[in-house]
Design an enzyme around this catalytic site. Sequence first.
Site: not given
Length: 261
Positions: A47-48, A158, A161-162, A164, A166
């Site tokens: 992803d990164g 998008a 779920t990252a 935000n 956590s």
Amino acid sequence: MAEFDPGALALSVSDSDRAQAAAAELVGLHPWVPFDRADTVVVVGGDGYMLHVLHQMLEAGRVVPAYGVNLGTFGFLMNKHRDAGKLLGRIAKARAVMVHPLVMDAVTQGGETHRHCAINEVSLFRETRQTARIEISVNDKVRIKEMTGDGVLVATPAGSTAYNFSANGPILPLDSGLLALTPLSPFRPRRWRGAILPNDSRVTFRVLEPDKRPVSVVADQKEVRDIAEVRVAISEDVRLQLLFDPGHALDDRIVAEQFTF
């Protein structure tokens, strides 16, 4: 459903050993072209690295559809790494998902303005042991006169779920037309857990006591320190296209993530 025509394909590979090994299988499968001549790019990594490639497109002013092959950890923006020989067929059947990035204008205490885009989120953080004190406005109306805590972020669907997620922020379906405004370890207001905003909202953060309580801001991978004010809004003029295998589209993953324990 008509097949996707990828046109000329470029290959972009992260420098991890796993990604490089997978790319060695792909090199001979297709006459890859340089990115500046490509109609679609195949991104091999995590992803990164996908975010890195998308930001390269934005900075170059040349945005083309991106099909990710996951050789990273989570691969939320990617497709599963499978039989390399079937890659071109998978791309032809892929579904395009449009993603609008955030545009951030950060003004430092010295008066400099820095503009960056964020595909996932814009996050404000305290720089020292002192908690941050931040005024939050939406569409030029002050909604929170003083939020005290570690910081606050604005996330796109998008990116919901990252970081935000956590931070206990909401997961937003891609077609929701919403943004997540989520505090980071808030102390005051004690009961405030964030807000869900229409994606045409303009969010402004003003740092209170910046000399005593300095704050930095990060737009995905770009950091600006010692800020005085940050303005965040969706860029409606910029559209990124992510390609996903049928049944593995990003909006499907967003729903599935809410049932993962």
